[in-house]
Structure formats: structure tokens, C-alpha cells
Write a protein that holds these residues in place. Structure first.
Motif, PDB file in Angstrom:
ATOM      1  N   LEU B 217      -1.616 -15.052  -4.926  1.00  0.00           N
ATOM      2  CA  LEU B 217      -1.838 -14.040  -5.955  1.00  0.00           C
ATOM      3  C   LEU B 217      -2.451 -14.633  -7.221  1.00  0.00           C
ATOM      4  O   LEU B 217      -3.153 -13.955  -7.957  1.00  0.00           O
ATOM      5  N   LEU B 297     -11.337  -8.865  -6.760  1.00  0.00           N
ATOM      6  CA  LEU B 297     -10.084  -9.589  -6.538  1.00  0.00           C
ATOM      7  C   LEU B 297      -8.924  -9.100  -7.380  1.00  0.00           C
ATOM      8  O   LEU B 297      -7.780  -9.375  -7.058  1.00  0.00           O
ATOM      9  N   ASP B 298      -9.209  -8.381  -8.453  1.00  0.00           N
ATOM     10  CA  ASP B 298      -8.111  -7.969  -9.322  1.00  0.00           C
ATOM     11  C   ASP B 298      -7.088  -7.172  -8.531  1.00  0.00           C
ATOM     12  O   ASP B 298      -7.373  -6.097  -8.032  1.00  0.00           O
ATOM     13  N   PRO B 299      -5.870  -7.706  -8.404  1.00  0.00           N
ATOM     14  CA  PRO B 299      -4.878  -7.024  -7.571  1.00  0.00           C
ATOM     15  C   PRO B 299      -4.514  -5.652  -8.111  1.00  0.00           C
ATOM     16  O   PRO B 299      -4.108  -4.780  -7.366  1.00  0.00           O
TER      17      PRO B 299
ATOM     18  N   HIS C  96       4.589  -7.799  -0.581  1.00  0.00           N
ATOM     19  CA  HIS C  96       3.521  -8.649  -1.110  1.00  0.00           C
ATOM     20  C   HIS C  96       2.171  -7.976  -0.864  1.00  0.00           C
ATOM     21  O   HIS C  96       1.845  -7.643   0.274  1.00  0.00           O
ATOM     22  N   PRO C  97       1.375  -7.776  -1.927  1.00  0.00           N
ATOM     23  CA  PRO C  97       0.151  -6.993  -1.755  1.00  0.00           C
ATOM     24  C   PRO C  97      -0.895  -7.635  -0.841  1.00  0.00           C
ATOM     25  O   PRO C  97      -1.803  -6.948  -0.382  1.00  0.00           O
ATOM     26  N   ARG C  98      -0.780  -8.929  -0.610  1.00  0.00           N
ATOM     27  CA  ARG C  98      -1.817  -9.589   0.189  1.00  0.00           C
ATOM     28  C   ARG C  98      -1.344  -9.944   1.595  1.00  0.00           C
ATOM     29  O   ARG C  98      -1.985 -10.735   2.277  1.00  0.00           O
TER      30      ARG C  98
END
Lengths: 285, 304, 251
Positions: B217, B297-299, C96-98
Motif C-alpha cells: 500500500l 495508483l491512488d488507493p 486489504h484493498p489490494r
């Protein structure tokens, strides 16, 4: 008969990578001096409807309608300057969480006075007096002290009462309340709604109460419109909610676990694809 | 044609059937977002061109970049087949520029590997562990941040000796503190997220949490920052070259080329200006790319 | 045997002049296979108790025994993680977002040293009503209800005996809430789980729990059975106030 708000075939669309997404798909309703509840689950387009009335949809989102009028005046093509006069002065909105609607670096008093003075030519001291009176009306004890507090120093319930006071200060005719109490505890919830209800009645305002909670809306509104997938699937008088027919409305009612009437299993909503395609029911009167 | 559409379908499948498909699908989605950003694509294209120029420099160059010909010195662009003119020693500027691209990319790659990695490790450890570990690491970071970057790099180079590798090392050692700061700030917010609590409850230790859950992240925001900083790094490298502390003559490093050309800048503008334009182009390309990457890429924006 | 026993638990936040007591002298026990509810308004300390048990809160005193194991500070043994798992309030923040669903579940199993992960993931996804088609999706491709199902699957991956549920449905729509509550009820009867559930919604607690503690300002006001709640057979005025406003908002 004249309406405070008259909306016909309202649509809100957003362009996406795979075509356009319609958040609101052609709904029609009117609002008189009454309390209209708009109920639906997340994604049903209920909040978008409220924002569309104030033209608060940001581009690339788009609002279209055959008619969107307030007192017979067109809102759809009104200038941005005109809309700024409408917002707050004639039509106010209360959002879900007071923490995000109040400016954290200004005291409650400064914000209330500023809100009033942008709409009316009044002296600072007169505005201060009006703010005090208004806080008193939303049942805030010791309003002098509250005026000097910063938003983080007040509780959620008091914050929302301050928001109501601030929004009603310029004496608007229409109040849009978008989930005004869902961030609050149950016992405070009712208190805040009672206050809002009392003020709206006393002043003969029109209220649009947007919520996911069908029971709550039924309690505080005259008329209910149930939204599903951007359309109104059913509309009825609040007192006649018990006679609602649409399976979605019934599903919402039966899905709530009730302390007094325990069931081994809760009814689960079976979503019929046909609901999505059925034409929108008009909530015009 | 049909192979192409089926590949697209495979990539955009709602229900991927394997880990590989899921990963490639996610990459493809990001690429689609990136591609819709025209300026970022422009940046990417410039960079690809520069990289290609660096790779194929021997084929593209018209002359030997080191070959001096004093009879042909300070020729204007276009004269005698010298596309961009010649410098004070009669070397072809166009050819030197191509070979110089190799040096610039070499510097960029080295710095991009050392500085952010160092910052990432220090920042995430400080952020996740907290307490005195945090104190010690962040005060160390403050010490490095307190020096002006170029001055500190100068000191390092002076101590280590002039040369490209030492310049890179010096730049990296001075460039990591901002990354450590970013990584720490990100870690502080991620650390208290419920998905980190959840993995702690599964029995994961701090090393696993930092490397497998926090790093992925942080890396995106670091990558954005690195691309945006690249311009600055190239300029610092050029600055060191200009001061004679980076690449040594006759190396065609762009900063050194400007330095050599400055004596003639009033009469023979191209000698210093053309490598300057090259630095400008690569810096701009990195900046545009960084902006585009931020969108991808900005979550906070991602997935919506 | 009791699944959970807590004696005289105090929790302090902050230090020095800022020291505040979030939980004050709380004692309770939860029998094996029981569902115990913690109700109260925001800031009453109900979630804090769950987090103390899970080892996510430092600075507590008192005695807590979970499945025969005495707990200390924030440290929890490997065996504890195998026995106790938690489901969080906001399914948008707890994944987890990824990471794909597959990655989340397989890591949970890896950490517990479970083999034949492939077969088990398929079964877990079926158990929570998602199906194998969801295995390689990312969280942003899932709705709130689906995310919460994934979070429940993750909590079930180590085959725990006790599930700590922190407002597991309050971020969801009512129709989705009904699905999740049904799922939790099914899982409990199939797997013989013990639940400790925190909620502000008395209807939800009443649906899933047999007994509940009413909390206010970090203290237990009253511990009573759900039947007694239904009959309004309560001794404390605060409990009565809470019950009445909850019932009035539905009527």
C-alpha cells in the motif's frame, strides 16, 4: 394547486468506462407543504435525488428532467448565481454526519452568523440574536456557551441539532434531510427528529426526508416514495404503509429484526430483475 | 482479431479463474485508466523514446561521441552533417546526447532503487513499531533533512571521490528522508485499519505485516513521489556534473556537457542549450508520468 | 466450561492528565455455545471490551480467561488465534484493498499451518454463500454484503470456537443485514460456535443472542436474558429507556 417542488422525469447520469451509469432513472414527484419520505437502500439513487434538486451533482455527472421547478420557477436551467440564492435561502439540506458538514476551524456561532449574513442583510449583533433564538428552538440548553464552541467540542446529537438550527436560520421553505440521524444513537435519533418535525410543522415548510429506514420515515412523514435502482417502485401515504403491496417494500419491512416479535429466520429479499425494468411510479399529487 | 477480443475478455473477466488471471486483469484495468490520461501517456512516450535512444545509441549515433576534431569545433546545428552541431572539442553533440541518455537512465535507475527502498524500510518500521524505535529513526531522518540536499551530496562526493557511482550514492543518501516520512505517515493510517487488525488476529508477526500488507500500500504513493522527484534527481546529478563532481570528462553526461558549454554560451548557444533541453524533456516526462500514476495508483480513487 | 470469563476488567486510554477510563470494573462469563450480546450507545465501551479480548488494546487490567487460557496485555498465543476470531464493523475497511479473496483466505490458512488450502477455500466460500466464482475477485469488485461474507469466511478459516462480532451488520442495508444475520445463525448451529456480539441495535442483538449486557459509560448497567428484555422485565431505568426508544423507533 401550486407545488413547492414539481419534478418530472428526473434523471441523473454519470459517464463510466463502459457507457453511462444512470443513478436516477426518470422519477417524478411533487412536494407541497408536507413531509415526503424517500426510502431506499444504498445505491437506489435516493441521495442523488436530493442533491439533484439543489443542483449539487458535480460534473461529469449530469441532471436532466422534463421539468424541475420550485414555485413554478425553473431550477434546471437557472444560473449558478441564482442557485446559490436558492440554496440555503429557499431550500436547505441537512447531511448525514454533522462532523463533516460543520467547518472544524470556526466556532458554531461564527458559522451560524456567517450562514445567515450571506443570505440576509442583517447586522452582526442581530444575526447573533437570531442564532441564539434558533439554538433555543432546537432545545439546546445554554445557547450562549454553545455559540462559542468548536464543532469537535459538541456531541453528535447536539451537532445535528446545530445543523438543523443553522439550516433553518434563513427561514427556507423547503428542507431536504439526507439520513439526518443515521450517525446518531437511537435515543438521540428520536429527539433530533422530534425537533426537526416540530419546526417543519410550525413553519409550514416542505420536508423531503431521505432515509434507508422505512419505519422511521413512516413515523415522521405524510407520504412515502420507495426507490429501487433509480426508480420509484411504490408510493403511498405513511399511514397506509401496512397496506403496501410491492414485494420490495414488504421485503424491506420484513427484513428488520424486531425485538418484540422474534423469528427464527429473517425474511430475505429476493430481488426480481423485473423490478428494475418496471416503469417508475409517479409520486405527483 | 478474435484472438485479441478473447484476450480482452479474459483480462476483463468478472470472475477470474486463477491467480494469474486476477493479477493480469488488475494490471490491465490500471493500464486502461492510465491510457485515458493523455498527458501521462505523452510523458510515457517521451520516456520510452529516450530509453530506446539510449539502448540503440550505437546504431543511431552519427559519430563517435568521444572523437575530437578540433577543425570542426563549435559548428552550428545542421552544418556539415552535425545534426545538433559540435562542442568546443569538435565532438558531435547529437551523438553525445544519445550516449548521455544512457548515463542519465543509469543514474535514475540506481537512485530509484536505493533511495525509496531505504525510505520505505525505515519509514514503515518506524511507523509500525512506534515508541522509541520510531523516535530514533525519525530523529535520524530529521538530521538528514536538515541539510540542503546538494550541499550534503557535495560533502559525500568530496569524501568518496568524484564519479558517477559516488554521485548516485550521494544523491540516494540525501534523497531517502522524504520517502521515509511519507512511508511513515502512510503506515500510521494503515496500521490502525481493520484489515491489519484482522491479520494480526490471524497470528501474523510484525515482519509479515510490514512486508506483505503495509508495503504494497505504501509502494504506490512512493512510486508516484519517486517519479515526481526524478526530475529533481536528474537535476541534482546534472548539478554535480556541472560542478565537476559527478561524471568526469570526457563522459557525455548532460550536466557535464552544460558545464563545458557555459564558457561559450553567449556566442555558441547550442552547446549548453541542447543538453539543457534534453534534461528538461526527461524531467517533464517524469513529472507527467508521475501525475498519471497518481490517478492510477491512488488507493482512494482506485476501484471506484 | 465457560468459553470466556472476565473478572474486574478496567481499560484506560491515554496517560497523565489525559487518562480516561473507557471500561470500568466489568465482569462476565460466556458459556460454550452461547451467544452473548453487548449493547449500548456510542462511547459506552462495548467495542473496547471485544478489542481487549482480541489483543488489540493495550493498557487493561483484570483477569480474562478464554477457553482455559489466561490472557496478558496485548500478547496472544498461536493457540489463541486458532480458537478466537473476529468480524469487524465496516467491511469496506476490514479487507486489504489490494488482495484478492483467494489471497486473504489462503494467508489466513497458511498462518495456521493448514494444508490442502485449495479444497478448503472452495468449501469456505460455499459455507458463507459466495461460491467459487468469487475466489479471485478484489474487494472493490464486491458489494458490502459480499465483503462481509468474505470477512466471515476469513474469520472461519482457522476453524475457531469463538467469534467476536463487532457490529457486523451496522454498515449494511437492512435486506443485506437479514442475510448476514441468517448466515451467522446457520454457522453457529452447524459449527457450534460461541458468539460475543457488540451492537447498538437491540433488534439485532435480540435476534442472535440469548443474553446481553447493557453498557453505559464503560460500566455494565445490567446483564439480562433476551426474554426479560422482551417483557420489559428490567430493573434499571437506563435499560428501560434504551428499550423504549428502540421499540418506539420501530413502532
Amino acid at each position: 394547486m401550486t407545488h413547492l417542488i414539481d419534478v418530472e422525469n428526473l434523471r441523473v447520469t454519470f459517464p463510466t468506462r463502459s457507457g453511462t451509469f444512470e443513478a436516477v432513472r426518470g422519477i417524478s414527484f411533487t412536494l407541497g407543504k408536507e413531509r415526503l419520505g424517500i426510502v431506499g437502500e444504498s445505491g437506489s439513487g435516493k441521495s442523488m435525488t436530493g442533491r439533484a434538486l439543489l443542483r449539487l451533482i458535480r460534473p461529469p455527472g449530469q441532471i436532466t428532467a422534463d421539468r424541475m421547478e420550485m414555485h413554478g420557477q425553473d431550477l434546471l436551467n437557472a444560473s449558478e448565481k441564482r442557485m446559490r440564492q436558492v440554496r440555503g435561502r429557499q431550500m436547505s439540506m441537512i447531511m448525514q454526519d454533522p462532523k463533516f458538514s460543520l467547518n472544524p476551524v470556526m466556532t458554531v456561532g461564527q458559522q451560524m452568523i456567517e450562514a445567515l449574513r450571506t443570505h440576509e442583510k442583517v447586522s452582526k449583533s442581530r444575526a447573533g440574536e437570531r442564532a441564539l433564538e434558533m439554538l433555543d428552538e432546537v432545545a439546546i440548553r445554554n445557547p450562549e456557551r454553545v455559540l462559542t464552541l468548536y464543532p469537535h467540542e459538541v456531541s453528535g446529537g447536539m451537532g445535528q441539532r446545530i445543523m438543523i438550527a443553522m439550516m433553518l436560520l434563513p427561514k427556507p421553505e423547503i428542507l431536504i434531510a439526507d439520513e439526518p440521524t443515521s450517525a446518531l444513537d437511537v435515543s438521540v435519533q428520536l429527539q433530533v427528529l422530534d425537533i426537526m418535525d416540530k419546526l417543519v410543522k410550525e413553519r409550514g415548510m416542505g420536508l423531503i426526508f431521505i432515509s434507508h429506514d422505512l419505519n422511521l420515515v413512516a413515523k415522521f412523514c405524510d407520504r412515502i416514495a420507495v426507490m429501487y435502482a433509480g426508480r420509484i417502485v411504490e408510493t403511498c401515504k405513511a399511514s397506509e404503509l401496512g397496506r403496501a403491496k410491492h414485494p420490495y417494500t414488504l421485503g424491506l419491512l420484513n427484513a428488520v429484526p424486531d425485538l418484540e416479535h422474534p423469528r427464527a429466520r429473517l425474511d430475505v429479499l429476493k430481488r426480481d430483475p423485473a423490478w428494475r425494468e418496471a416503469p417508475s411510479v409517479s409520486a405527483r399529487q | 482479431m478474435s484472438a485479441e477480443t478473447s484476450l480482452k475478455e479474459w483480462l476483463l473477466a468478472e470472475e477470474p479463474q486463477s491467480r494469474r488471471q486476477a493479477r493480469w486483469g488488475a494490471w490491465y484495468q490500471s493500464w486502461l485508466t492510465f491510457r485515458s490520461n493523455t498527458l501521462a501517456m505523452a510523458g510515457l512516450i517521451i520516456l520510452v523514446l529516450i530509453i530506446l535512444a539510449a539502448i540503440f545509441a550505437p546504431l543511431l549515433a552519427t559519430d563517435d561521441p568521444f572523437a575530437q576534431d578540433l577543425g570542426q569545433r563549435l559548428l552550428a546545428p545542421g552544418v556539415d552533417g552535425h545534426l545538433l552541431g559540435t562542442d568546443s572539442l569538435g565532438r558531435d553533440i547529437y551523438s553525445r546526447l544519445l550516449y548521455g541518455a544512457r548515463i542519465s537512465i543509469y543514474i535514475v535507475l540506481l537512485v530509484a532503487m536505493v533511495a525509496p527502498l531505504l525510505g520505505l524500510v525505515i519509514g514503515t518500521i518506524a511507523g509500525y513499531m512506534g515508541g522509541w524505535t520510531d523516535e530514533v529513526l525519525m530523529r535520524l531522518t530529521d538530521i538528514f533533512l536538515a541539510f540542503p540536499r546538494l550541499i550534503l551530496a557535495l560533502a559525500f562526493v568530496a569524501a568518496l571521490g568524484a564519479g558517477i557511482e559516488n554521485a548516485v550514492l550521494a544523491i540516494s543518501l540525501t534523497a531517502w528522508p522524504p520517502y521515509a516520512r511519507i512511508a511513515r505517515a502512510e503506515t500510521l493510517t494503515i496500521r490502525s485499519a481493520d484489515f491489519i487488525h484482522a491479520i494480526r488476529l490471524q497470528g501474523a508477526g510484525p515482519i509479515r505485516i510490514i512486508t506483505r500488507h503495509i508495503w504494497p500500500l505504501c509502494i504506490s504513493s512512493l512510486m508516484i513521489r519517486v517519479t515526481l522527484d526524478m526530475a529533481g534527481i536528474i537535476l541534482t546529478a546534472a548539478g554535480l556534473g556541472f560542478l565537476g563532481l559527478g561524471a568526469q570528462p570526457p563522459s557525455p553526461e548532460w550536466g557535464a556537457m552544460i558545464s563545458e558549454g557555459r564558457k561559450y554560451i553567449l556566442d555558441y548557444w547550442w552547446v549548453a542549450t541542447i543538453p539543457g533541453l534534453a534534461i528538461f524533456a526527461i524531467s517533464l516526462a517524469f513529472n507527467l508520468l508521475g501525475d498519471g500514476l497518481r490517478d492510477v495508483l491512488d488507493p482512494k480513487e482506485g476501484g471506484a | 466450561m465457560n468459553a470466556i470469563e472476565a473478572r474486574g476488567v478496567d481499560v484506560y486510554f491515554g496517560s497523565g492528565a489525559e487518562l480516561t477510563r473507557a471500561v470500568n470494573d466489568v465482569s462476565f462469563e460466556v458459556a460454550q455455545g452461547e451467544s452473548f450480546g453487548l449493547v449500548g450507545e456510542s462511547g459506552s465501551g462495548k467495542s473496547t471490551i471485544l478489542r481487549v479480548i482480541a489483543g488489540l488494546v493495550p493498557g487493561w487490567t483484570g483477569e480474562i480467561t478464554v477457553a482455559g487460557e489466561s490472557l496478558q496485555d496485548e500478547k496472544r498465543s498461536r493457540a489463541f488465534h486458532k480458537k478466537v476470531q473476529m468480524v469487524f464493523q465496516d467491511p469496506y475497511a476490514s479487507l486489504h484493498p489490494r488482495q484478492t479473496v483467494d489471497r486473504v483466505l489462503s494467508e489466513a490458512m497458511e498462518l495456521q499451518g493448514i494444508t490442502d488450502i485449495n479444497r478448503r477455500i472452495t468449501r469456505l466460500l460455499n459455507d458463507v454463500g459466495l461460491g467459487a466464482g468469487f475466489r479471485f475477485r478484489y474487494p472493490h469488485q464486491l458489494s458490502g454484503g459480499q465483503r462481509q461474507r468474505v470477512a466471515i469466511a476469513r474469520a472461519l478459516a482457522p476453524e475457531p470456537e469463538i467469534l467476536l462480532l463487532d457490529e457486523p451488520t451496522s454498515a449494511l442495508d437492512v435486506s443485506v443485514q437479514a442475510e448476514i444475520l441468517n448466515l451467522l445463525a446457520d454457522l453457529r448451529s452447524e459449527l457450534g460456535l460461541t458468539y460475543v456480539m457488540v451492537s447498538h441495535d437491540l433488534g439485532v442483538v435480540g435476534h442472535l443472542c440469548g443474553r446481553a449486557a447493557v453498557m453505559k459509560d464503560g460500566e455494565f448497567v445490567e446483564v439480562l436474558g433476551i426474554d426479560a428484555m422482551r417483557r420489559l422485565d428490567v430493573t434499571q431505568p437506563y435499560t428501560r429507556h434504551l428499550l423504549e426508544s428502540s421499540i418506539r423507533s420501530i413502532r
